[in-house]
Scaffold this motif. Structure first.
Motif, PDB file in Angstrom:
ATOM      1  N   THR A 151       0.836  -1.201   0.000  1.00 33.07           N
ATOM      2  CA  THR A 151       0.000   0.000   0.000  1.00 33.07           C
ATOM      3  C   THR A 151       0.871   1.251   0.000  1.00 33.07           C
ATOM      4  O   THR A 151       0.609   2.213  -0.734  1.00 33.07           O
ATOM      5  CB  THR A 151      -0.925   0.004   1.231  1.00 33.07           C
ATOM      6  OG1 THR A 151      -1.826  -1.097   1.147  1.00 33.07           O
ATOM      7  CG2 THR A 151      -1.736   1.285   1.297  1.00 33.07           C
ATOM      8  N   PRO A 160      -7.683  -1.116   2.825  1.00 34.30           N
ATOM      9  CA  PRO A 160      -7.210  -2.303   2.118  1.00 34.30           C
ATOM     10  C   PRO A 160      -8.169  -3.484   2.119  1.00 34.30           C
ATOM     11  O   PRO A 160      -8.053  -4.367   1.260  1.00 34.30           O
ATOM     12  CB  PRO A 160      -5.920  -2.659   2.869  1.00 34.30           C
ATOM     13  CG  PRO A 160      -5.455  -1.368   3.450  1.00 34.30           C
ATOM     14  CD  PRO A 160      -6.715  -0.640   3.823  1.00 34.30           C
ATOM     15  N   PRO A 225      -1.477   2.610   5.394  1.00 38.05           N
ATOM     16  CA  PRO A 225      -2.746   2.329   4.709  1.00 38.05           C
ATOM     17  C   PRO A 225      -3.900   3.158   5.280  1.00 38.05           C
ATOM     18  O   PRO A 225      -3.896   3.529   6.452  1.00 38.05           O
ATOM     19  CB  PRO A 225      -2.981   0.837   4.982  1.00 38.05           C
ATOM     20  CG  PRO A 225      -1.658   0.293   5.405  1.00 38.05           C
ATOM     21  CD  PRO A 225      -0.954   1.415   6.091  1.00 38.05           C
TER      22      PRO A 225
END
Length: 361
Positions: A151, A160, A225
């Motif tokens: 990421t 995610p 993320p």
């Protein structure tokens, strides 16, 4: 900046870093059979390495192979899992061992990712890890650590776990996975996320991917993320009586096989103190119950407020119990699985300094 589409440069840098800095002496990295790797991968799901170490050693000493685990009683499996949390992992581990013995002649189907994914408790990433680490065959993983690395490296925004974002990450993971040294690469990616590309305060200056990490160059490392959208965690409450005998035994009830604390032994539960008092008076005729200090326990989706009550039963011997109930002595423990907060409550009965009475409700 380097072309992100070139998997050789990415993998080569990760492998060079692993050769110098990767972890190579963890218990499950020795004699990497599919069974040993599988047990470690399940234990390491949502649990830190430092916590898993002792549990893994005890588990492997008792269940050195899949056949031994398959023939064990579920209570014993849960007993050795007590304290690790997420107990569905232990139940699935037990079921998976039985499936491997009954349907795969005691051998994990490591030549077939789909067959591995069909086993209880094994998803696509776990299957890939077992195959890559134990056989060296090319298989891709995408656990939490790898998601975080990819990421950031590709500056992929969005939570995610969203299907769209996860598909992107799987494609990146597949593109970067090399054709050789797959086991080392798999371990390296997990180590990179666990030791350098951590959730908080990542050590970018030591990262072999820093030179063309998109998040690093765009100043997005701390933002990626993308966190899961926050929700208010609901609270529930329950009353748990500790029905005790003069000799120290405590009455326990086994939880249903599915759901929270599935298959574990716990204390009886009631929605209200009035309902609990009625049950105590009707069933046991105990002395007046005394309220103990409240205990909070947080699950993934809610917080449980436990209101324990001490309910001494003045009888000689052990009253007969029906199936699903048992008398348990905290100082002479049976090999059964106990819910973590219940285990602490039982231990506190013989540690007066930890036993805190409150005014009765």
């Amino acid at each position: 900046m380097t072309d992100h589409s070139a998997p050789d440069t990415f993998a080569q840098r990760v492998l060079r870093w692993f050769d110098q800095h990767g972890r190579k002496h963890l218990p499950w990295q020795q004699n990497q059979t599919p069974y040993r790797v599988w047990v470690s991968e399940i234990m390491l799901q949502q649990t830190q390495v430092a916590t898993v170490l002792d549990y893994y050693e005890r588990f492997m000493a008792r269940f050195p192979d899949v056949a031994t685990l398959a023939t064990a009683a579920q209570d014993e499996v849960l007993h050795l899992w007590t304290g690790l949390g997420y107990y569905s992992r232990a139940r699935n581990l037990h079921r998976c061992a039985q499936t491997v013995v009954e349907h795969h002649q005691g051998q994990f189907p490591v030549d077939d990712v789909d067959a591995m994914c069909a086993l209880p408790g094994i998803g696509r990433s776990t299957a890939g890890a077992i195959i890559a680490l134990s056989t060296g065959q090319r298989a891709t993983i995408l656990d939490g650590n790898v998601k975080r690395v990819l990421t950031r490296y590709h500056a992929i925004e969005g939570w995610p776990a969203q299907p769209k974002i996860e598909r992107q990450l799987w494609a990146k993971a597949e593109a970067h996975t090399p054709d050789s040294r797959v086991g080392d690469y798999t371990q390296a990616m997990m180590d990179l996320g666990a030791t350098l590309c951590t959730r908080r305060r990542p050590t970018c200056t030591c990262c072999p991917l820093q030179m063309d990490c998109a998040a690093y160059h765009q100043g997005l490392v701390d933002q990626l993320p993308t966190p899961k959208p926050k929700k208010t965690i609901p609270e529930r409450s329950t009353c748990m009586p500790l029905v005790t005998l003069p000799d120290g035994h405590v009455l326990l009830k086994q939880r249903p096989a599915e759901g929270i604390w599935g298959g574990l032994w716990s204390l009886p539960e009631f929605e209200s103190s009035a309902e609990m008092h009625h049950w105590l008076a009707w069933k046991w005729a105990t002395a007046p119950a005394q309220a103990l200090s409240r205990v909070s326990h947080t699950f993934t989706h809610f917080k449980l407020q436990i209101h324990p009550w001490l309910a001494p039963l003045n009888v000689s011997g052990q009253p007969t119990t029906t199936e699903g109930w048992r008398w348990y002595h905290p100082q002479k423990p049976d090999s059964i699985g106990l819910a973590a907060p219940v285990k602490k409550l039982l231990e506190s009965l013989h540690q007066p300094q930890q036993l805190s009475l409150t005014e009765s409700e």
